[in-house]
Design a protein around this motif. Structure first.
Motif, PDB file in Angstrom:
ATOM      1  N   GLY A   9       0.817  -1.202   0.000  1.00  0.00           N
ATOM      2  CA  GLY A   9       0.000   0.000   0.000  1.00  0.00           C
ATOM      3  C   GLY A   9       0.850   1.252   0.000  1.00  0.00           C
ATOM      4  O   GLY A   9       2.076   1.202   0.085  1.00  0.00           O
ATOM      5  N   GLY A  10       0.185   2.392  -0.112  1.00  0.00           N
ATOM      6  CA  GLY A  10       0.886   3.666  -0.105  1.00  0.00           C
ATOM      7  C   GLY A  10       0.116   4.710  -0.855  1.00  0.00           C
ATOM      8  O   GLY A  10      -1.089   4.580  -1.072  1.00  0.00           O
ATOM      9  N   SER A  17      -1.410   2.536 -10.890  1.00  0.00           N
ATOM     10  CA  SER A  17      -1.603   1.121 -10.539  1.00  0.00           C
ATOM     11  C   SER A  17      -0.785   0.765  -9.309  1.00  0.00           C
ATOM     12  O   SER A  17       0.236   1.408  -9.021  1.00  0.00           O
ATOM     13  CB  SER A  17      -1.162   0.225 -11.700  1.00  0.00           C
ATOM     14  N   VAL A  18      -1.242  -0.248  -8.623  1.00  0.00           N
ATOM     15  CA  VAL A  18      -0.495  -0.762  -7.490  1.00  0.00           C
ATOM     16  C   VAL A  18      -0.843  -2.228  -7.325  1.00  0.00           C
ATOM     17  O   VAL A  18      -1.949  -2.657  -7.676  1.00  0.00           O
ATOM     18  CB  VAL A  18      -0.800   0.032  -6.196  1.00  0.00           C
ATOM     19  N   THR A  90      -9.482   5.109  -2.323  1.00  0.00           N
ATOM     20  CA  THR A  90      -8.762   5.305  -1.079  1.00  0.00           C
ATOM     21  C   THR A  90      -9.446   4.535   0.036  1.00  0.00           C
ATOM     22  O   THR A  90     -10.641   4.721   0.297  1.00  0.00           O
ATOM     23  CB  THR A  90      -8.695   6.794  -0.722  1.00  0.00           C
ATOM     24  N   ALA A  91      -8.688   3.651   0.676  1.00  0.00           N
ATOM     25  CA  ALA A  91      -9.273   2.765   1.685  1.00  0.00           C
ATOM     26  C   ALA A  91      -8.167   1.949   2.338  1.00  0.00           C
ATOM     27  O   ALA A  91      -7.021   1.937   1.878  1.00  0.00           O
ATOM     28  CB  ALA A  91     -10.284   1.813   1.041  1.00  0.00           C
ATOM     29  N   VAL A  92      -8.546   1.265   3.403  1.00  0.00           N
ATOM     30  CA  VAL A  92      -7.697   0.217   3.956  1.00  0.00           C
ATOM     31  C   VAL A  92      -8.108  -1.091   3.284  1.00  0.00           C
ATOM     32  O   VAL A  92      -9.300  -1.417   3.225  1.00  0.00           O
ATOM     33  CB  VAL A  92      -7.848   0.106   5.484  1.00  0.00           C
ATOM     34  N   TYR A  93      -7.128  -1.798   2.764  1.00  0.00           N
ATOM     35  CA  TYR A  93      -7.377  -3.044   2.055  1.00  0.00           C
ATOM     36  C   TYR A  93      -6.913  -4.214   2.914  1.00  0.00           C
ATOM     37  O   TYR A  93      -5.783  -4.224   3.405  1.00  0.00           O
ATOM     38  CB  TYR A  93      -6.646  -3.032   0.713  1.00  0.00           C
ATOM     39  N   VAL A 114      -4.213   2.300   1.209  1.00  0.00           N
ATOM     40  CA  VAL A 114      -3.974   2.795  -0.142  1.00  0.00           C
ATOM     41  C   VAL A 114      -4.647   4.155  -0.253  1.00  0.00           C
ATOM     42  O   VAL A 114      -5.845   4.284   0.002  1.00  0.00           O
ATOM     43  CB  VAL A 114      -4.526   1.837  -1.211  1.00  0.00           C
ATOM     44  N   THR A 115      -3.878   5.144  -0.598  1.00  0.00           N
ATOM     45  CA  THR A 115      -4.391   6.500  -0.764  1.00  0.00           C
ATOM     46  C   THR A 115      -4.174   6.932  -2.196  1.00  0.00           C
ATOM     47  O   THR A 115      -3.033   6.908  -2.695  1.00  0.00           O
ATOM     48  CB  THR A 115      -3.690   7.468   0.193  1.00  0.00           C
TER      49      THR A 115
END
Length: 118
Positions: A9-10, A17-18, A90-93, A114-115
């Motif tokens: 994340g980041g 993309s991530v 944008t969220a916590v995954y 992930v922001t």
């Protein structure tokens, strides 16, 4: 001891993309369905994708054509590839597991932020 540990994340720019990774320990990944869930600020948890255990057919491996789950049982690791990211992503995954996709998740990772922002 069962453990799921996310990474990757980041901060990502819109349109970027991530790839998130989840390393599983304490159990054999091939014996379970695995998935990803997210929680955006001020919202409830949202299930995104699930990759079912071999022999079971309830996989939902993509989400809105932008997110895709994959796994490498030999590495006891699974992934979430996220493309064309939007600020609303944008969220916590969280990486999660279940006996099969049709069942409730029975174990969760601690989550990775992930922001999506410019």
């Amino acid at each position: 001891q069962v453990r799921l540990e996310e990474s990757g994340g980041g901060l990502v720019q819109p349109g970027g993309s991530v790839r998130l990774s989840c390393v599983a320990s304490g159990f054999n990944l091939e014996d379970y369905a695995v998935g990803w869930v997210r929680q955006a600020p001020g919202k409830g948890r949202e299930g995104l994708v699930c990759d079912d255990k071999a022999g079971f057919g309830s996989s939902k491996r993509t989400w809105r054509g932008r997110f895709t789950i994959s796994r490498d049982n030999a590495k006891n690791t699974y992934y979430l590839q996220m493309n064309n990211l939007e600020p609303e992503d944008t969220a916590v995954y969280f990486c999660v597991r279940a006996e099969i996709c049709a069942y409730d998740w029975d174990f969760w990772g601690q989550g990775t932020q992930v922001t999506v922002s410019s």
